[in-house]
Design a protein around this motif. Structure first.
Motif, PDB file in Angstrom:
ATOM      1  N   ILE B  15      -8.854   4.242   7.214  1.00 22.73           N
ATOM      2  CA  ILE B  15      -8.557   4.367   5.786  1.00 22.73           C
ATOM      3  C   ILE B  15      -8.294   5.833   5.399  1.00 22.73           C
ATOM      4  O   ILE B  15      -7.438   6.128   4.568  1.00 22.73           O
ATOM      5  CB  ILE B  15      -9.680   3.730   4.928  1.00 22.73           C
ATOM      6  CG1 ILE B  15      -9.092   3.207   3.632  1.00 22.73           C
ATOM      7  CG2 ILE B  15     -10.801   4.643   4.607  1.00 22.73           C
ATOM      8  CD1 ILE B  15      -8.365   1.930   3.784  1.00 22.73           C
ATOM      9  N   GLU B  16      -9.020   6.752   6.033  1.00 27.51           N
ATOM     10  CA  GLU B  16      -8.811   8.173   5.738  1.00 27.51           C
ATOM     11  C   GLU B  16      -7.375   8.574   6.067  1.00 27.51           C
ATOM     12  O   GLU B  16      -6.697   9.236   5.283  1.00 27.51           O
ATOM     13  CB  GLU B  16      -9.802   9.024   6.540  1.00 27.51           C
ATOM     14  CG  GLU B  16      -9.575  10.514   6.342  1.00 27.51           C
ATOM     15  CD  GLU B  16     -10.584  11.373   7.082  1.00 27.51           C
ATOM     16  OE1 GLU B  16     -11.649  10.870   7.459  1.00 27.51           O
ATOM     17  OE2 GLU B  16     -10.287  12.577   7.264  1.00 27.51           O
ATOM     18  N   LEU B  17      -6.911   8.100   7.246  1.00 24.31           N
ATOM     19  CA  LEU B  17      -5.539   8.400   7.664  1.00 24.31           C
ATOM     20  C   LEU B  17      -4.539   7.856   6.636  1.00 24.31           C
ATOM     21  O   LEU B  17      -3.603   8.558   6.220  1.00 24.31           O
ATOM     22  CB  LEU B  17      -5.299   7.768   9.045  1.00 24.31           C
ATOM     23  CG  LEU B  17      -3.864   7.727   9.557  1.00 24.31           C
ATOM     24  CD1 LEU B  17      -3.317   9.126   9.739  1.00 24.31           C
ATOM     25  CD2 LEU B  17      -3.796   6.969  10.876  1.00 24.31           C
ATOM     26  N   VAL B  33      -4.204   4.750  -6.106  1.00 29.90           N
ATOM     27  CA  VAL B  33      -4.434   4.659  -4.653  1.00 29.90           C
ATOM     28  C   VAL B  33      -5.075   3.310  -4.324  1.00 29.90           C
ATOM     29  O   VAL B  33      -4.676   2.635  -3.367  1.00 29.90           O
ATOM     30  CB  VAL B  33      -5.338   5.819  -4.162  1.00 29.90           C
ATOM     31  CG1 VAL B  33      -5.618   5.691  -2.673  1.00 29.90           C
ATOM     32  CG2 VAL B  33      -4.693   7.159  -4.444  1.00 29.90           C
ATOM     33  N   VAL B  34      -6.064   2.915  -5.151  1.00 29.59           N
ATOM     34  CA  VAL B  34      -6.737   1.626  -4.921  1.00 29.59           C
ATOM     35  C   VAL B  34      -5.718   0.486  -4.951  1.00 29.59           C
ATOM     36  O   VAL B  34      -5.676  -0.367  -4.052  1.00 29.59           O
ATOM     37  CB  VAL B  34      -7.823   1.366  -5.999  1.00 29.59           C
ATOM     38  CG1 VAL B  34      -8.368  -0.052  -5.890  1.00 29.59           C
ATOM     39  CG2 VAL B  34      -8.962   2.351  -5.858  1.00 29.59           C
ATOM     40  N   ALA B  44      -6.701  -3.093   2.012  1.00 28.67           N
ATOM     41  CA  ALA B  44      -7.372  -3.087   0.707  1.00 28.67           C
ATOM     42  C   ALA B  44      -8.812  -2.637   0.917  1.00 28.67           C
ATOM     43  O   ALA B  44      -9.509  -3.135   1.804  1.00 28.67           O
ATOM     44  CB  ALA B  44      -7.334  -4.474   0.107  1.00 28.67           C
ATOM     45  N   THR B  45      -9.217  -1.687   0.118  1.00 31.29           N
ATOM     46  CA  THR B  45     -10.573  -1.164   0.288  1.00 31.29           C
ATOM     47  C   THR B  45     -11.279  -1.122  -1.056  1.00 31.29           C
ATOM     48  O   THR B  45     -10.635  -0.928  -2.088  1.00 31.29           O
ATOM     49  CB  THR B  45     -10.526   0.228   0.944  1.00 31.29           C
ATOM     50  OG1 THR B  45     -11.836   0.645   1.189  1.00 31.29           O
ATOM     51  CG2 THR B  45      -9.835   1.251   0.082  1.00 31.29           C
ATOM     52  N   GLY B  46     -12.563  -1.330  -1.029  1.00 26.29           N
ATOM     53  CA  GLY B  46     -13.321  -1.349  -2.281  1.00 26.29           C
ATOM     54  C   GLY B  46     -13.351   0.031  -2.923  1.00 26.29           C
ATOM     55  O   GLY B  46     -13.257   1.055  -2.241  1.00 26.29           O
ATOM     56  N   GLU B  47     -13.501   0.012  -4.241  1.00 24.13           N
ATOM     57  CA  GLU B  47     -13.626   1.273  -4.980  1.00 24.13           C
ATOM     58  C   GLU B  47     -14.842   2.057  -4.495  1.00 24.13           C
ATOM     59  O   GLU B  47     -14.849   3.279  -4.495  1.00 24.13           O
ATOM     60  CB  GLU B  47     -13.777   1.002  -6.482  1.00 24.13           C
ATOM     61  CG  GLU B  47     -12.513   0.548  -7.176  1.00 24.13           C
ATOM     62  CD  GLU B  47     -12.245  -0.953  -7.059  1.00 24.13           C
ATOM     63  OE1 GLU B  47     -12.729  -1.588  -6.106  1.00 24.13           O
ATOM     64  OE2 GLU B  47     -11.528  -1.489  -7.917  1.00 24.13           O
TER      65      GLU B  47
END
Lengths: 184, 113
Positions: B15-17, B33-34, B44-47
């Motif tokens: 996710i960082e990449l 971004v979210v 998809a990543t949580g807030e």
């Protein structure tokens, strides 16, 4: 203020407390980010309940911040580290010698007076009872004057010791402020 | 560890990449971004993962922020890559490409790879 505003305010207040509990830095910036997110998400039609549910419980969110920010603390720049090292060395060299002189003088004066005061009081009391112990020579002073001087010496000795204690605490506090934190 | 957890760990690693890559194209604010990551499905990543990550990337000086007046709400805080962030992106991208190729070879050829 609407009930949504109240719920958001309550959530952010709980988060602030949790961030403080985990000693997470940058509280205000974090809360600013999340306030903006809430506003944007609600503006795009999401309910506050859904937005807050996505954040998760305040404690878990604070823990996630702690994991990111405390496990990977920002590295100090080399210049900042060098400046810090010079400051600490200066403090140790200059402050250390100065502190040694002050501490030694205050300790010598305070403890001498604290020891001499009671001895003078005892000597004065014995003199007033007609005895003249070999370990005290009060010259022409009356027993009452000897007792009074003894009391005065005790008071001054206690005062000097108190100043010494305050000085040591202040020095320790200063060192605690300067010494922790990243070095080179 | 369940399959869901494995997927989550894998996604967390990349996710960082992806965040750095997205912000390399254009500066963006947290909510944007979210939603962009949401559109990318498995990414998809949580807030509660993304915002702490953005803070850390800023703390590490890979990102910097600037404020822009929003037409419909409070001032937005935009994130953009710093020069250091661009170097980090290049390095992560190279690592990821090498890893992905190795995994692909392994999955295609198995023990013969």
């Amino acid at each position: 203020m609407t009930s949504s505003d109240l719920a958001a305010t309550r959530y952010l207040a709980e988060l602030r407390n949790a961030l403080q509990r985990y000693r997470v830095p940058q509280h205000e910036e974090i809360l600013f980010d999340l306030k903006n997110h809430i506003s944007e998400a609600m503006g795009s039609g999401k309910s506050l309940e859904a937005v807050i549910a996505a954040f998760g419980p305040p404690d878990l969110l604070a823990r996630a911040y702690a994991m990111e920010l405390l496990i990977n603390p920002p590295k100090a720049s080399k210049i900042a580290g060098a400046v810090r090292l010079v400051k600490i060395l200066s403090l140790v060299v200059a402050g250390g010698f100065f502190s040694l002189c002050i501490t030694f003088t205050l300790a010598l004066l305070g403890l001498s007076l604290l020891a001499a005061g009671p001895a003078l009081i005892v000597g004065g009391v014995l003199q007033s009872a007609g005895q003249h112990p070999w370990w005290i020579n009060t010259g022409p002073l009356t027993p009452l004057a000897v007792i009074a001087i003894g009391l005065l010496a005790s008071l001054i000795g206690a005062g000097v010791c108190w100043v010494l204690w305050r000085y040591v605490r202040m020095t320790a506090r200063t060192l605690r402020k300067i010494l922790p934190g990243p070095m080179l | 560890m369940s399959e869901t957890d494995s997927t989550s760990q894998l996604r967390r690693g990349v996710i960082e990449l992806c965040v750095l890559r997205l912000l390399n194209d254009k500066a963006s604010y947290g909510y944007e971004v979210v939603t962009t990551l949401e559109r990318l499905g498995p990414l998809a990543t949580g807030e509660n993962t993304l915002y702490p990550l953005l803070r850390r990337l800023k703390s590490d000086k890979y990102l910097e922020t600037f404020e822009v007046e929003s037409p419909s709400g409070p001032t937005r805080q935009y994130y953009r890559l710093t020069q250091r962030g661009q170097q980090r992106l290049k390095s992560l991208q190279a690592e990821w490409t090498g890893l992905a190729q190795a995994v692909e070879r392994c999955l295609t050829h198995g023990a013969k790879s």
